[in-house]
Design an enzyme around this catalytic site. Structure first.
Site, PDB file in Angstrom:
ATOM      1  N   TYR A   1      -1.675  -0.549  10.991  1.00 40.11           N
ATOM      2  CA  TYR A   1      -1.853  -1.212   9.690  1.00 40.11           C
ATOM      3  C   TYR A   1      -0.661  -0.945   8.777  1.00 40.11           C
ATOM      4  CZ  TYR A   1      -3.282  -1.590   4.792  1.00 40.11           C
ATOM      5  OH  TYR A   1      -3.308  -1.869   3.436  1.00 40.11           O
ATOM      6  N   SER A   2      -0.328   0.339   8.589  1.00 42.59           N
ATOM      7  CA  SER A   2       0.743   0.641   7.628  1.00 42.59           C
ATOM      8  C   SER A   2       2.106   0.174   8.151  1.00 42.59           C
ATOM      9  CB  SER A   2       0.754   2.123   7.257  1.00 42.59           C
ATOM     10  OG  SER A   2       0.818   2.943   8.390  1.00 42.59           O
TER      11      SER A   2
ATOM     12  N   LYS B   1       2.275  -3.446   7.240  1.00 41.76           N
ATOM     13  CA  LYS B   1       2.520  -3.623   5.790  1.00 41.76           C
ATOM     14  C   LYS B   1       3.974  -3.261   5.466  1.00 41.76           C
ATOM     15  CE  LYS B   1      -0.025  -4.616   2.917  1.00 41.76           C
ATOM     16  NZ  LYS B   1      -0.451  -5.939   2.369  1.00 41.76           N
TER      17      LYS B   1
ATOM     18  N   THR C   1       0.824  -1.212   0.000  1.00 40.19           N
ATOM     19  CA  THR C   1       0.000   0.000   0.000  1.00 40.19           C
ATOM     20  C   THR C   1       0.859   1.264   0.000  1.00 40.19           C
ATOM     21  OG1 THR C   1      -1.516   1.269   1.415  1.00 40.19           O
ATOM     22  CG2 THR C   1      -0.084  -0.257   2.533  1.00 40.19           C
ATOM     23  N   ASP C   2       0.271   2.353  -0.458  1.00 36.86           N
ATOM     24  CA  ASP C   2       0.981   3.640  -0.406  1.00 36.86           C
ATOM     25  C   ASP C   2       1.130   4.154   1.030  1.00 36.86           C
ATOM     26  OD1 ASP C   2      -1.675   4.339   0.057  1.00 36.86           O
ATOM     27  OD2 ASP C   2      -1.787   5.838  -1.539  1.00 36.86           O
ATOM     28  N   GLU C   3       0.345   3.568   1.956  1.00 39.36           N
ATOM     29  CA  GLU C   3       0.367   4.081   3.336  1.00 39.36           C
ATOM     30  C   GLU C   3       1.713   3.862   4.020  1.00 39.36           C
ATOM     31  OE1 GLU C   3      -3.013   3.369   5.753  1.00 39.36           O
ATOM     32  OE2 GLU C   3      -4.424   3.617   4.116  1.00 39.36           O
TER      33      GLU C   3
HETATM   34  P1  NAD Z   1      -9.818  -7.121   2.188  1.00 36.76           P
HETATM   35  O1  NAD Z   1      -9.801  -6.876   3.648  1.00 36.76           O
HETATM   36  O2  NAD Z   1     -11.044  -6.815   1.393  1.00 36.76           O
HETATM   37  O3  NAD Z   1      -9.462  -8.662   1.906  1.00 36.76           O
HETATM   38  C1  NAD Z   1      -8.450  -9.336   2.586  1.00 36.76           C
HETATM   39  C2  NAD Z   1      -8.620 -10.835   2.350  1.00 36.76           C
HETATM   40  O4  NAD Z   1      -7.553 -11.506   3.038  1.00 36.76           O
HETATM   41  C3  NAD Z   1      -9.931 -11.406   2.879  1.00 36.76           C
HETATM   42  O5  NAD Z   1     -10.504 -12.275   1.936  1.00 36.76           O
HETATM   43  C4  NAD Z   1      -9.513 -12.179   4.127  1.00 36.76           C
HETATM   44  O6  NAD Z   1     -10.346 -13.292   4.411  1.00 36.76           O
HETATM   45  C5  NAD Z   1      -8.102 -12.601   3.733  1.00 36.76           C
HETATM   46  N1  NAD Z   1      -7.275 -12.868   4.928  1.00 36.76           N
HETATM   47  C6  NAD Z   1      -7.100 -12.064   6.004  1.00 36.76           C
HETATM   48  N2  NAD Z   1      -6.297 -12.672   6.899  1.00 36.76           N
HETATM   49  C7  NAD Z   1      -5.949 -13.859   6.360  1.00 36.76           C
HETATM   50  C8  NAD Z   1      -5.112 -14.931   6.787  1.00 36.76           C
HETATM   51  N3  NAD Z   1      -4.506 -14.905   7.987  1.00 36.76           N
HETATM   52  N4  NAD Z   1      -4.960 -15.995   5.976  1.00 36.76           N
HETATM   53  C9  NAD Z   1      -5.571 -16.051   4.764  1.00 36.76           C
HETATM   54  N5  NAD Z   1      -6.383 -15.082   4.321  1.00 36.76           N
HETATM   55  C10 NAD Z   1      -6.565 -13.995   5.104  1.00 36.76           C
HETATM   56  O7  NAD Z   1      -8.549  -6.346   1.623  1.00 36.76           O
HETATM   57  P2  NAD Z   1      -8.336  -5.580   0.225  1.00 36.76           P
HETATM   58  O8  NAD Z   1      -8.811  -4.194   0.381  1.00 36.76           O
HETATM   59  O9  NAD Z   1      -8.833  -6.424  -0.875  1.00 36.76           O
HETATM   60  O10 NAD Z   1      -6.732  -5.527   0.207  1.00 36.76           O
HETATM   61  C11 NAD Z   1      -5.990  -6.619  -0.363  1.00 36.76           C
HETATM   62  C12 NAD Z   1      -4.517  -6.295  -0.261  1.00 36.76           C
HETATM   63  O11 NAD Z   1      -4.236  -5.100  -0.976  1.00 36.76           O
HETATM   64  C13 NAD Z   1      -4.018  -6.059   1.148  1.00 36.76           C
HETATM   65  O12 NAD Z   1      -2.737  -6.629   1.259  1.00 36.76           O
HETATM   66  C14 NAD Z   1      -3.958  -4.547   1.288  1.00 36.76           C
HETATM   67  O13 NAD Z   1      -2.963  -4.170   2.197  1.00 36.76           O
HETATM   68  C15 NAD Z   1      -3.602  -4.161  -0.126  1.00 36.76           C
HETATM   69  N6  NAD Z   1      -4.055  -2.822  -0.566  1.00 36.76           N
HETATM   70  C16 NAD Z   1      -5.361  -2.463  -0.432  1.00 36.76           C
HETATM   71  C17 NAD Z   1      -5.775  -1.215  -0.914  1.00 36.76           C
HETATM   72  C18 NAD Z   1      -7.220  -0.770  -0.811  1.00 36.76           C
HETATM   73  O14 NAD Z   1      -7.518   0.375  -1.118  1.00 36.76           O
HETATM   74  N7  NAD Z   1      -8.149  -1.626  -0.413  1.00 36.76           N
HETATM   75  C19 NAD Z   1      -4.861  -0.358  -1.515  1.00 36.76           C
HETATM   76  C20 NAD Z   1      -3.519  -0.763  -1.624  1.00 36.76           C
HETATM   77  C21 NAD Z   1      -3.136  -2.006  -1.158  1.00 36.76           C
HETATM   78  O1  DAU Z   2      -4.150   4.030   0.579  1.00 30.76           O
HETATM   79  C1  DAU Z   2      -4.390   2.652   0.477  1.00 30.76           C
HETATM   80  C2  DAU Z   2      -5.227   2.204   1.649  1.00 30.76           C
HETATM   81  O2  DAU Z   2      -6.540   2.683   1.440  1.00 30.76           O
HETATM   82  C3  DAU Z   2      -5.229   0.683   1.821  1.00 30.76           C
HETATM   83  O3  DAU Z   2      -3.925   0.242   2.086  1.00 30.76           O
HETATM   84  C4  DAU Z   2      -6.181   0.274   2.942  1.00 30.76           C
HETATM   85  O4  DAU Z   2      -6.237  -1.151   3.018  1.00 30.76           O
HETATM   86  C5  DAU Z   2      -7.553   0.824   2.629  1.00 30.76           C
HETATM   87  O5  DAU Z   2      -8.447   0.506   3.683  1.00 30.76           O
HETATM   88  C6  DAU Z   2      -7.498   2.340   2.420  1.00 30.76           C
HETATM   89  O6  DAU Z   2      -7.181   3.011   3.658  1.00 30.76           O
HETATM   90  P1  DAU Z   2      -7.933   4.376   4.096  1.00 30.76           P
HETATM   91  O7  DAU Z   2      -7.834   4.488   5.554  1.00 30.76           O
HETATM   92  O8  DAU Z   2      -7.485   5.507   3.253  1.00 30.76           O
HETATM   93  O9  DAU Z   2      -9.445   4.002   3.619  1.00 30.76           O
HETATM   94  P2  DAU Z   2     -10.872   4.227   4.344  1.00 30.76           P
HETATM   95  O10 DAU Z   2     -11.908   3.834   3.349  1.00 30.76           O
HETATM   96  O11 DAU Z   2     -10.926   3.585   5.684  1.00 30.76           O
HETATM   97  O12 DAU Z   2     -10.919   5.792   4.554  1.00 30.76           O
HETATM   98  C7  DAU Z   2     -10.779   6.694   3.477  1.00 30.76           C
HETATM   99  C8  DAU Z   2     -10.766   8.101   4.042  1.00 30.76           C
HETATM  100  O13 DAU Z   2     -12.070   8.392   4.572  1.00 30.76           O
HETATM  101  C9  DAU Z   2      -9.805   8.288   5.194  1.00 30.76           C
HETATM  102  O14 DAU Z   2      -9.254   9.600   5.125  1.00 30.76           O
HETATM  103  C10 DAU Z   2     -10.672   8.157   6.440  1.00 30.76           C
HETATM  104  C11 DAU Z   2     -12.015   8.700   5.972  1.00 30.76           C
HETATM  105  N1  DAU Z   2     -13.210   8.080   6.592  1.00 30.76           N
HETATM  106  C12 DAU Z   2     -13.320   6.729   6.566  1.00 30.76           C
HETATM  107  C13 DAU Z   2     -14.405   6.100   7.125  1.00 30.76           C
HETATM  108  C14 DAU Z   2     -14.537   4.587   7.114  1.00 30.76           C
HETATM  109  C15 DAU Z   2     -14.194   8.869   7.156  1.00 30.76           C
HETATM  110  O15 DAU Z   2     -14.110  10.123   7.157  1.00 30.76           O
HETATM  111  N2  DAU Z   2     -15.287   8.260   7.724  1.00 30.76           N
HETATM  112  C16 DAU Z   2     -15.428   6.895   7.741  1.00 30.76           C
HETATM  113  O16 DAU Z   2     -16.448   6.392   8.293  1.00 30.76           O
END
Ligand code: NAD
Ligand code: DAU
Length: 376
Positions: free
Chosen positions: A183-184, A187, A134-136
């Site tokens: 979290y970050s 990662k 992630t970018d975080e």
């Molecule tokens: P998500 O939470 O929707 O899905 C995560 C999946 O991993 C789920 O299916 C869960 O069951 C599985 N999982 C969790 N713990 C596990 C374990 N111990 N063993 C096996 N499976 C397990 O997450 P996402 O948003 O799809 O993110 C996927 C990946 O991409 C992550 O590594 C996250 O850090 C990265 N990422 C996400 C975003 C975003 O915006 N969502 C952006 C950049 C990177």
């Molecule tokens: O940047 C990549 C990341 O983006 C991934 O690595 C993470 O897995 C993914 O969850 C996401 O993280 P964020 O914290 O940016 O996403 P989230 O949807 O939780 O929140 C987006 C923005 O909105 C953040 O600035 C927090 C704000 N927010 C979020 C929620 C859930 C609110 O203001 N209210 C809310 O209820």
């Protein structure tokens, strides 16, 4: 490469990656391993679950023995690792789970892959360990411009995207790691382990760092699906702090296509940043969501603005993320396919048309489905 493990394939991004690979590469065996935590949902993969080149295995990535056995049984050539705990708010409440899954889980996969691949005559030849991050991990950028300014470089020629920015600084592949949330931090630690396995053992690894994804099948605790559902049901929209934080949004299918490109053509030991040059202040994005949901439900556009409720800020809330993805665009020719307006319209429509998918999650029905299907 023939036998490819995708971890976390029942989650949001993972399900899009599994779908893309299963449909695009009938000659590959795609093995989706997922623990099915609260975030894993096999309903995300209904359309491909019976394809002959697809297999689901319920497994915890922290279970070293089970994964090592699977490497041998399935003769795994490539791993695309997405499984993780992914929600920042949960990491603030429960950091241990994040360290366990994201750090120890990744280490467990690396070690099992290493032992199996090193036992083969060809060793690491034509093998890949691709880690999705992630970018975080880069920390937070400052907002130095009052509104969207033109970025100091243009990607219009390659991406077709209009590039606005809230500051002159961006995360590049060489930006120093500076994670702020549990979290970050977890990662970042897993990224370091992946690179260490290349540097120490010669494992062919690749790491990518992507910005915020949006699109269908995102768990409704994240901003966009949570707010679409709340607007539909006229529930309040909890905006953290002043709503001024900036996120850089990418349509999830564009991330999946980038993963495909990098898995096949990326250089070993390299890092690629993935992003669509698409920065939005949360509050502006939320207003777009309200107007879009209102319009699509036949309400007066903007009539639900009163749902906006400013609440206590997230602890350690990163101010701005902005990815510089020029390396990926220039070296590997990937570019985002969708303008944000189109992506948001598709996304809002999808959630409105798939209310049952959200209701099943909220009601817990999908957990019952797993218990019956994969009782272990
Ligand atoms: P998500 O939470 O929707 O899905 C995560 C999946 O991993 C789920 O299916 C869960 O069951 C599985 N999982 C969790 N713990 C596990 C374990 N111990 N063993 C096996 N499976 C397990 O997450 P996402 O948003 O799809 O993110 C996927 C990946 O991409 C992550 O590594 C996250 O850090 C990265 N990422 C996400 C975003 C975003 O915006 N969502 C952006 C950049 C990177
Ligand atoms: O940047 C990549 C990341 O983006 C991934 O690595 C993470 O897995 C993914 O969850 C996401 O993280 P964020 O914290 O940016 O996403 P989230 O949807 O939780 O929140 C987006 C923005 O909105 C953040 O600035 C927090 C704000 N927010 C979020 C929620 C859930 C609110 O203001 N209210 C809310 O209820």
């Amino acid at each position: 490469m023939k036998n490819i493990v995708i971890t976390g394939g029942a989650g949001f991004i993972g399900s899009h990656v599994v779908r893309l690979f299963v449909n695009k590469y009938p000659e590959y065996n795609i093995i989706n391993i997922d623990k099915l935590t609260y975030a894993g949902n096999l309903a995300n993969l209904k359309d491909i679950e019976n394809k002959p080149n697809y297999k689901f295995v319920k497994m915890d990535i922290c279970n070293f023995d089970a994964f090592y056995q699977l490497m041998q049984d399935e003769k795994v050539d490539g791993i695309i690792h997405l499984a993780a705990e992914s929600h920042v708010d949960r990491s603030i409440k429960d950091p241990f789970t994040f360290a366990h899954t994201n750090v120890m889980g990744t280490l467990s996969l690396l070690q099992a892959a290493r032992l199996y691949w090193e036992s083969l005559p060809e060793k690491y030849d034509k093998k890949r360990f691709y880690h999705i991050s992630t970018d975080e991990v880069y920390g937070a950028l400052e907002i130095t411009a009052p509104a969207g300014i033109e970025a100091p470089f243009s990607t219009k020629a390659t991406s077709g995207c209009y590039h606005e920015a809230y500051g002159k600084e961006f995360f590049s592949e060489t930006t120093r790691y500076n994670p702020h949330s549990p979290y970050s931090a977890s990662k970042a630690s897993s990224d370091h382990f992946v690179r260490a396995y290349h540097d120490t053992y010669g494992m062919p690894t690749i790491v990518t760092n992507c910005s915020n994804n949006y699109g269908p099948y995102q768990f409704p605790e994240k901003l966009i699906p949570l707010f679409i559902n709340n607007i539909r049901h006229r529930k309040s929209l909890p905006v953290y702090g002043k709503g001024e934080n900036v996120r850089d949004w990418l349509y999830v299918e564009d991330h999946a296509r980038a993963i495909d490109t990098i898995f096949h053509n990326g250089k070993i030991a390299e890092t690629y940043n993935i992003g669509g040059f698409n920065e939005w202040k949360n509050i502006d994005l939320i207003k777009v969501l309200i107007k879009t949901v209102d319009r699509l439900l036949g309400r007066e556009e903007g009539e639900d603005m009163n749902l906006i409720t400013y609440v206590t800020d997230r602890l350690g809330h990163d101010m701005r993320y902005a990815i510089d993805s020029r390396k990926l665009q220039m070296e590997l020719g990937w570019e985002p396919s969708l303008q944000f307006e189109e992506g948001i319209e598709n996304t809002v429509k999808w959630y409105l048309e798939n209310q049952e998918w959200i209701d099943d999650i909220i009601s817990g029905d999908y957990e019952k489905y797993y218990e019956e299907m994969y009782d272990d």
